[in-house]
Design an enzyme around this catalytic site. Sequence first.
Site, short mmCIF file in Angstrom:
data_model
loop_
_atom_site.label_atom_id
_atom_site.label_comp_id
_atom_site.label_asym_id
_atom_site.label_seq_id
_atom_site.Cartn_x
_atom_site.Cartn_y
_atom_site.Cartn_z
N LYS A 60 0.82 -1.22 0.00
CA LYS A 60 0.00 0.00 0.00
C LYS A 60 0.85 1.27 0.00
O LYS A 60 0.51 2.25 -0.66
CB LYS A 60 -0.94 0.02 1.21
CG LYS A 60 -1.84 -1.21 1.33
CD LYS A 60 -2.94 -1.22 0.28
CE LYS A 60 -3.76 -2.50 0.31
NZ LYS A 60 -3.04 -3.71 -0.12
N GLU A 113 -3.02 7.41 8.03
CA GLU A 113 -3.69 8.30 7.07
C GLU A 113 -4.75 9.08 7.80
O GLU A 113 -5.23 8.65 8.85
CB GLU A 113 -4.46 7.45 6.02
CG GLU A 113 -3.67 6.82 4.93
CD GLU A 113 -4.56 5.97 4.04
OE1 GLU A 113 -4.01 5.37 3.12
OE2 GLU A 113 -5.79 5.88 4.25
N ARG A 170 -7.41 -8.43 -9.40
CA ARG A 170 -8.10 -9.70 -9.68
C ARG A 170 -9.42 -9.41 -10.37
O ARG A 170 -9.86 -8.25 -10.41
CB ARG A 170 -8.40 -10.42 -8.36
CG ARG A 170 -9.27 -9.56 -7.44
CD ARG A 170 -9.73 -10.26 -6.19
NE ARG A 170 -10.64 -9.43 -5.41
CZ ARG A 170 -10.28 -8.54 -4.50
NH1 ARG A 170 -9.01 -8.33 -4.24
NH2 ARG A 170 -11.20 -7.82 -3.87
C1 MV4 Z 1 -10.19 3.95 5.03
C2 MV4 Z 1 -11.43 4.41 5.54
C3 MV4 Z 1 -11.50 5.73 5.96
N1 MV4 Z 1 -10.41 6.52 5.88
N2 MV4 Z 1 -9.14 4.79 4.97
C4 MV4 Z 1 -11.42 -0.66 4.71
C5 MV4 Z 1 -10.78 -1.78 3.98
C6 MV4 Z 1 -9.47 -1.26 3.53
N3 MV4 Z 1 -9.13 -1.82 2.28
C7 MV4 Z 1 -9.64 0.23 3.47
N4 MV4 Z 1 -10.76 0.54 4.30
C8 MV4 Z 1 -11.04 1.81 4.69
N5 MV4 Z 1 -10.02 2.69 4.61
C9 MV4 Z 1 -9.26 6.03 5.39
N6 MV4 Z 1 -8.20 6.84 5.33
C10 MV4 Z 1 -12.49 3.53 5.59
C11 MV4 Z 1 -12.30 2.22 5.16
C12 MV4 Z 1 -13.47 1.40 5.24
C13 MV4 Z 1 -14.04 0.86 4.09
C14 MV4 Z 1 -13.50 1.05 2.83
C15 MV4 Z 1 -14.08 0.53 1.71
C16 MV4 Z 1 -15.24 -0.22 1.85
C17 MV4 Z 1 -15.78 -0.43 3.06
C18 MV4 Z 1 -15.20 0.09 4.20
C19 MV4 Z 1 -15.77 -0.12 5.44
C20 MV4 Z 1 -15.21 0.40 6.55
C21 MV4 Z 1 -14.04 1.15 6.46
#
Ligand code: MV4
Length: 494
Positions: free
Chosen positions: A116, A200, A292
Amino acid sequence: MIQKILIANRGEIALRIIRACKEMGIKSVAVYSDVDRDALHTRSADEAYYIGESDSRKSYLNMDKLISVTKQSRCEAIHPGYGFLAENHLFANKIQSAGLIFIGPDAKALKLVADKIAARNTVRDTGAPIIPGMMGKAEQKNEFNREAEKIGFPVIVKASMGGGGKGMRIVWNAEELTQAIELGSREALSAFGDDTVYIEKYIEEPRHIEFQVLADNYGNVIHLFERECSIQRRYQKIIEESPSCALNDELRKRMGETAIKIIKACNYNNAGTVEFLFDKNKNFYFLEVNARIQVEHPVTELITNTDLIKEQIKIASGNKLSYIQDDIQQNGHAIEARIYAEDPNNNFIPSPGKILHLIEPSGPGIRLDSGIYEGYEIPVFYDPLISKLIVWGETRDVAMSRMNRALNEYRIIGVKTILKLLTHIIKDERFIKGTMNTHFLDNFEIDESNENLEKIAAVAALCETLVSKEKHTPQEPSRKTSLWKIIGRESALG
Ligand code: MV4
């Protein structure tokens, strides 16, 4: 063109790939574990090879076994599906070293987007918006405190090699930071074998919007528009749709062009997804690249009239993209509902067991990508996703009505599923208005007061079926409201 493909996966996605092979005149080879001897993918491919014990580490994750069966069956290529080894750059490398084709991105691109921090650096250099935060590994512990003050709370701790939310921690103030870093890096080490974490800015109540892309081996890249994936629980998506209600044409164009720029900067090839977070002020930020074919790919296929699995195979065969960007148009609206065999009344624990009775929805605008059949036993060993119901309509309203109709036709008796929860989600005002975010399902309560009636009706209906089968006589309709209606999603009491 590739002539014979080994499918290193199971369930609905293995079937999806087998179907694409059949339509392309390509021979398909399935692999199966002990418990998958009678699975649909095992039965549907041209050939099927046993690869080991039910525990996926002994079968679907066994790289050397998969490669030796690929050679033994004289396949030229391996399609990894999603999950299992799909994003494993070591697997992609091994396949290439064995003189075979990995149907997916180059190992180098896989490795880049899995990291990442590395991906954030590559994306920043393109000028695409990234979430404010750290751009490198912390050299000392106190670096996190300085960075957090600079970013401003709340912040989120993420594992650099992470995915699916593991190792993630939301931190609201400076006092909580040290422990969050400690716990996050410990979790990251045990889950990903690497304890690197970074922080972040935490984006509150974002929508999750992703863009499908296709890239050939000659630098041609197109996008196939977006999917709205905000309705999820514990990072597991439940409903996806395209187009997203959040975008207008201008934003859609900007995000699509950004996705292409990111894919080019990563030297990424084959099918992929660029994920964005979309905040309340309509700002979008790069989140990650999913390297994917995704579970929700059918939504894109229905609105763009494409076959993404066929495109993956053509790209891996060395073909140039068969489309330019202007060929890809959004037509109508598609919604996917994922059917998980989980108990919604017991913290969504998986509900393995035998499918005693199954009626599947069909008719206009319905696509069902399923891995089950009546009499099939859902094993405990793998993901509880058993089928995907995808609907298409000329408008979102038509698609929503169609989803409601199709969910009401669906009958799965024998295991617990989230079918009923899905009917409640699509009737929720926030879903109907299209104002959802990733917190949609937090504290989502449904009324299961008819649950006992349904159980009793299910037993009665099964008895009725058994008796009528025994007599070899057609059943006389004996009551106005059939038991099948009672066990359906529409309450017979209502
Ligand atoms: C975040 C976020 C809020 N702010 N990053 C969740 C899975 C991971 N791949 C990244 N995720 C998130 N990153 C920042 N800076 C909120 C999430 C997140 C989320 C992201 C995509 C789809 C569903 C989610 C559910 C909860 C939190």
